[in-house]
Design an enzyme around this catalytic site. Structure first.
Site, short mmCIF file in Angstrom:
data_model
loop_
_atom_site.label_atom_id
_atom_site.label_comp_id
_atom_site.label_asym_id
_atom_site.label_seq_id
_atom_site.Cartn_x
_atom_site.Cartn_y
_atom_site.Cartn_z
N ASP A 135 -4.84 4.00 -1.96
CA ASP A 135 -5.80 4.09 -1.00
C ASP A 135 -6.39 5.73 -1.41
O ASP A 135 -5.45 6.72 -1.04
CB ASP A 135 -5.26 4.20 0.37
CG ASP A 135 -4.93 2.81 0.81
OD1 ASP A 135 -6.04 1.80 0.58
OD2 ASP A 135 -4.05 2.39 1.43
N MET A 194 -12.12 5.01 -1.00
CA MET A 194 -12.97 5.10 -0.03
C MET A 194 -13.67 6.47 0.01
O MET A 194 -13.17 7.55 0.55
CB MET A 194 -11.62 5.26 1.37
CG MET A 194 -11.23 3.70 1.63
SD MET A 194 -9.79 3.62 2.60
CE MET A 194 -8.60 3.78 1.18
N ASP A 228 -6.99 -5.98 4.02
CA ASP A 228 -6.49 -4.97 4.00
C ASP A 228 -6.48 -4.30 5.37
O ASP A 228 -7.36 -4.03 5.98
CB ASP A 228 -7.16 -3.95 3.06
CG ASP A 228 -6.60 -2.64 2.88
OD1 ASP A 228 -5.47 -2.32 3.63
OD2 ASP A 228 -7.12 -1.74 2.04
N HIS A 263 -1.06 -1.31 -4.26
CA HIS A 263 -2.33 -0.84 -3.72
C HIS A 263 -2.54 0.87 -3.47
O HIS A 263 -1.52 1.26 -2.94
CB HIS A 263 -2.67 -1.50 -2.34
CG HIS A 263 -4.12 -1.10 -1.87
ND1 HIS A 263 -5.08 -1.86 -2.23
CD2 HIS A 263 -4.66 -0.44 -0.81
CE1 HIS A 263 -6.23 -1.65 -1.47
NE2 HIS A 263 -5.85 -0.98 -0.54
N SER A 315 0.74 -1.35 -0.01
CA SER A 315 -0.21 0.05 0.12
C SER A 315 0.96 1.24 -0.01
O SER A 315 1.73 1.64 0.98
CB SER A 315 -0.78 0.03 1.24
OG SER A 315 -1.53 1.30 1.36
N MET A 322 -12.20 -5.56 4.43
CA MET A 322 -11.47 -4.62 5.33
C MET A 322 -11.07 -5.44 6.79
O MET A 322 -12.08 -5.95 7.40
CB MET A 322 -11.87 -3.35 5.89
CG MET A 322 -12.06 -2.34 4.58
SD MET A 322 -10.62 -2.26 3.56
CE MET A 322 -9.84 -1.13 5.06
N HIS A 353 -8.21 1.79 -4.48
CA HIS A 353 -9.28 1.56 -3.38
C HIS A 353 -10.03 2.69 -3.03
O HIS A 353 -9.34 3.73 -2.26
CB HIS A 353 -8.34 0.64 -2.35
CG HIS A 353 -9.48 0.57 -0.97
ND1 HIS A 353 -8.99 0.41 0.29
CD2 HIS A 353 -10.77 0.74 -0.80
CE1 HIS A 353 -9.83 0.22 1.05
NE2 HIS A 353 -11.03 0.53 0.60
N MET A 411 -8.92 8.69 -0.52
CA MET A 411 -9.71 8.99 0.77
C MET A 411 -10.38 10.40 0.31
O MET A 411 -9.73 11.20 0.07
CB MET A 411 -8.74 9.06 2.22
CG MET A 411 -8.31 7.50 2.22
SD MET A 411 -7.21 7.68 3.93
CE MET A 411 -6.78 6.01 3.90
C1 DX5 Z 1 -6.55 1.61 5.49
C2 DX5 Z 1 -6.07 1.31 4.06
C3 DX5 Z 1 -5.00 0.41 3.91
C4 DX5 Z 1 -3.69 0.92 4.68
C5 DX5 Z 1 -3.22 -0.48 5.25
O1 DX5 Z 1 -7.54 2.63 5.38
O2 DX5 Z 1 -7.11 1.06 3.25
O3 DX5 Z 1 -4.44 0.10 2.79
O4 DX5 Z 1 -2.74 1.51 3.87
O5 DX5 Z 1 -2.07 0.19 6.20
P1 DX5 Z 1 -1.18 -1.09 7.07
O6 DX5 Z 1 -0.66 -2.19 6.46
O7 DX5 Z 1 -0.33 -0.11 7.68
O8 DX5 Z 1 -2.50 -1.43 8.07
ZN ZN Z 2 -6.73 0.17 1.00
#
Ligand code: DX5
Ligand code: ZN
Length: 222
Positions: free
Chosen positions: A40, A74, A181, A38, A13, A143, A72, A42
């Site tokens: 993320d 969010m 994840d 990956h 990630s 998740m 991903h 947000m």
């Molecule tokens: C959380 C994200 C994850 C995050 C995981 O909101 O979707 O992808 O980066 O990070 P670690 O591996 O540090 O839990």
């Molecule tokens: Zn993620």
């Protein structure tokens, strides 16, 4: 119930990478011959944090990254941003089940734009919420933390949900990837693998690992 027939895939990630040098972090992943990255995304609304947007993906592509971009979203309104992320270079786009929008139409639009599609469930959402979408997706993301931040502790109470979705996959002859994840390290990945997961998003544990080739080798041997 046997493990997933899909070999284990370590999917770093970028959220845990160096945000002043994201291309360097992406290149580090590629240098280990890991095919996926990956990303993320947000919005400060669906989750209480902000990360990066389509321009970051486009810039990584311009920089020459050939990694498979597992995106991903969010977002409270993911359907408004599908075109932007497809155009920016996403290979797979995952959307959450929790917000209220037309999930089926959005999955279909992701496919129509030439990307693979995924559906995501938060810890508080039961597996049955995504059951009808299973034949329509390339990936299910379960998740294992409440999304929004890296570095949180793995939610062991998500293991039965992973087993449930894996069982549906086997019994119904489906072949989507089963991704986890949040809080994934070698130990928690092994637990998720035993429950049926095959695709492991790893942020903190990967970027903090002193010996990344050894970490990648251990993940590949799960
Ligand atoms: C959380 C994200 C994850 C995050 C995981 O909101 O979707 O992808 O980066 O990070 P670690 O591996 O540090 O839990
Ligand atoms: Zn993620």
């Amino acid at each position: 119930m046997s493990a997933s027939p899909i070999p284990p895939l370590l999917n770093p990630s970028l959220l845990a990478g160096d945000h002043a040098n994201l291309a360097v972090s992406a290149d580090l992943v590629a240098s280990l011959k890991l095919p996926w990255l990956h990303l993320d995304i947000m919005d400060g609304h669906f989750v209480p944090n902000l990360s990066f947007g389509p321009e970051t993906l486009a810039a990584l592509r311009r920089d020459g990254s050939k990694l498979f971009f597992d995106t991903h979203l969010m977002l409270s309104e993911p359907h408004r941003y599908i075109e932007a992320f497809a155009k920016a270079g996403s290979n797979l786009i995952s959307i959450h089940i929790e917000p209220d929008y037309d999930h089926a139409a959005t999955l279909a639009r992701i496919r129509a734009l030439g990307c693979q599609c995924g559906i995501v469930v938060n810890p508080g959402t039961p597996a049955r919420a995504i059951e009808t979408f299973l034949p329509a997706v390339d990936l299910v993301l379960i998740m294992t933390v409440q999304p929004g931040f890296g570095g949180q502790s793995f939610r062991r109470d998500m293991l039965p949900k992973i087993e449930q979705v894996h069982t549906w996959r086997q019994v119904r002859g489906l072949n989507f990837r089963l991704e986890v994840d949040g809080g994934i390290d070698l130990a928690t990945a092994a637990e998720c693998r035993a429950a049926g997961a095959d695709t492991f998003v790893v942020g903190t544990s990967f970027f903090k690992a002193a010996d990344k080739p050894a970490f990648a080798a251990a993940m590949a041997a799960l």
